[in-house]
Design a protein around this motif. Structure first.
Motif, short mmCIF file in Angstrom:
data_model
loop_
_atom_site.label_atom_id
_atom_site.label_comp_id
_atom_site.label_asym_id
_atom_site.label_seq_id
_atom_site.Cartn_x
_atom_site.Cartn_y
_atom_site.Cartn_z
N GLN A 253 2.49 -30.02 48.15
CA GLN A 253 2.36 -28.64 48.62
C GLN A 253 3.34 -27.76 47.84
O GLN A 253 4.54 -28.01 47.84
N ILE A 254 2.81 -26.74 47.15
CA ILE A 254 3.66 -25.86 46.35
C ILE A 254 3.65 -24.47 46.97
O ILE A 254 2.58 -23.92 47.26
N ALA A 255 4.83 -23.89 47.16
CA ALA A 255 4.92 -22.48 47.57
C ALA A 255 5.19 -21.67 46.30
O ALA A 255 6.01 -22.07 45.47
N ILE A 256 4.46 -20.57 46.14
CA ILE A 256 4.63 -19.75 44.94
C ILE A 256 5.00 -18.33 45.36
O ILE A 256 4.25 -17.66 46.08
N ASN B 198 -3.53 -14.52 41.38
CA ASN B 198 -2.36 -13.66 41.54
C ASN B 198 -1.82 -13.85 42.95
O ASN B 198 -2.55 -13.64 43.93
N VAL B 199 -0.55 -14.22 43.05
CA VAL B 199 0.03 -14.58 44.35
C VAL B 199 0.62 -13.39 45.09
O VAL B 199 1.19 -13.56 46.17
N GLY B 200 0.48 -12.18 44.55
CA GLY B 200 1.01 -11.00 45.24
C GLY B 200 2.52 -10.88 45.10
O GLY B 200 3.14 -11.60 44.32
N SER B 201 3.11 -10.01 45.89
CA SER B 201 4.54 -9.71 45.75
C SER B 201 5.28 -9.89 47.07
O SER B 201 4.82 -9.42 48.12
N TYR C 289 3.22 -14.23 49.81
CA TYR C 289 3.43 -15.37 48.92
C TYR C 289 2.27 -16.35 49.10
O TYR C 289 1.37 -16.10 49.92
N ALA C 290 2.26 -17.43 48.32
CA ALA C 290 1.11 -18.33 48.34
C ALA C 290 1.53 -19.78 48.56
O ALA C 290 2.63 -20.18 48.20
N LEU C 291 0.59 -20.53 49.13
CA LEU C 291 0.76 -21.98 49.25
C LEU C 291 -0.43 -22.64 48.58
O LEU C 291 -1.57 -22.21 48.77
N PHE C 292 -0.15 -23.67 47.78
CA PHE C 292 -1.24 -24.41 47.16
C PHE C 292 -0.98 -25.90 47.29
O PHE C 292 0.11 -26.38 46.97
N TYR D 201 -5.84 -23.37 49.06
CA TYR D 201 -5.00 -22.24 48.66
C TYR D 201 -4.91 -21.26 49.82
O TYR D 201 -5.92 -20.91 50.44
N GLU D 202 -3.70 -20.80 50.10
CA GLU D 202 -3.50 -19.84 51.20
C GLU D 202 -2.58 -18.73 50.75
O GLU D 202 -1.54 -18.98 50.12
N CYS D 203 -2.97 -17.51 51.09
CA CYS D 203 -2.11 -16.35 50.85
C CYS D 203 -1.45 -16.03 52.19
O CYS D 203 -2.14 -15.79 53.17
#
Ligand code: ZN
Length: 233
Positions: free
Chosen positions: A2-5, A174-177, A190-193, A200-202
């Motif tokens: 699980q990656i948080a971006i 694009n993961v937003g700001s 932010y995003a999780l993948f 994928y989740e925003c």
């Protein structure tokens, strides 16, 4: 995995702290920051420290780069340039050295990470729709490329307007700001993948916008940089 971006924190300490609290719930294996830790907001030092402490991989954004190369700020809007000049007066040398040490791109499994766009990242191009995105697919091999820079979350397929994420297609996401959303939603983004399930989740997180705005006004930064946060524009 699980990656948080996270991307585009822009010295917004309240938004970053809210995102870090939110991450405790999801417990990602890795936290990636796509850059623009500084610029616009009133807490550059604190944001650099938190990002350095919590993220496993941090890339350089154009606002980070503008602290290190004075020519870059002349491509900025007037408010962004004023904020960079203010930040340069506030930030400590060790933190500047840290921002200087950051790379422009990174790879992990079948993923590419970059602040702006995968083709020549130093041109700092924006990807805000599928027409922008389509030009860039030939410049990378990975299946997914995560970007920030425009502050507008979005998922762009190699094949234009197609149904979203499946196992075969390639995407630019694009993961937003975190610190200055511009999609009309004031909440931090932010995003999780998940690399295994490809889920994928925003994620959107409320934070104390009033406090951030007050700090921006008290610092003497352009008032627009504060007020825009109320509307997420
Ligand atoms: Zn930015």
């Amino acid at each position: 995995m699980q990656i948080a971006i996270l991307s585009d924190i822009h010295s917004n300490l309240e938004a970053l702290e809210a995102v870090l609290r939110s991450l405790k719930r999801y417990k990602p294996d890795t936290i990636v920051c796509l850059g623009d830790v500084v610029g616009y907001g009133a807490n550059p030092n604190e944001c650099v420290d938190l990002i350095r402490q919590h993220c496993h991989l941090v890339l350089q954004g154009n606002h980070d780069a503008a602290l290190l190369d004075q020519q870059l700020k002349y491509y900025f809007t007037e408010h962004a340039r004023i904020a960079i000049e203010w930040t340069l007066e506030q930030i400590s040398t060790p933190r500047l050295d840290y921002l200087r040490s950051l790379q422009l791109t990174a790879r992990m499994e079948n993923l590419l990470f970059v602040h702006s766009a995968p083709t020549d990242p130093k041109r700092w191009e924006y990807i805000v729709d599928e027409y922008d995105a389509i030009k860039h697919f030939s410049s990378f091999q990975e299946r997914l490329c995560f970007v920030g820079h425009s502050h507008i979350p979005g998922i762009y397929s190699e094949e234009g307007r197609k149904p979203l994420i499946d196992a075969q297609r390639r995407f630019i996401i694009n993961v937003g700001s975190v610190g200055q959303p511009r999609d009309g939603d004031s909440r931090a983004c932010y995003a999780l993948f998940n690399t295994k399930t490809t889920m994928y989740e925003c994620i959107r997180v409320e934070y104390k916008v009033e406090l951030t705005v007050k700090k921006i006004l008290d610092a003497g930064l352009p008032s627009h940089l504060g007020y825009r946060l109320y509307n997420g524009v």
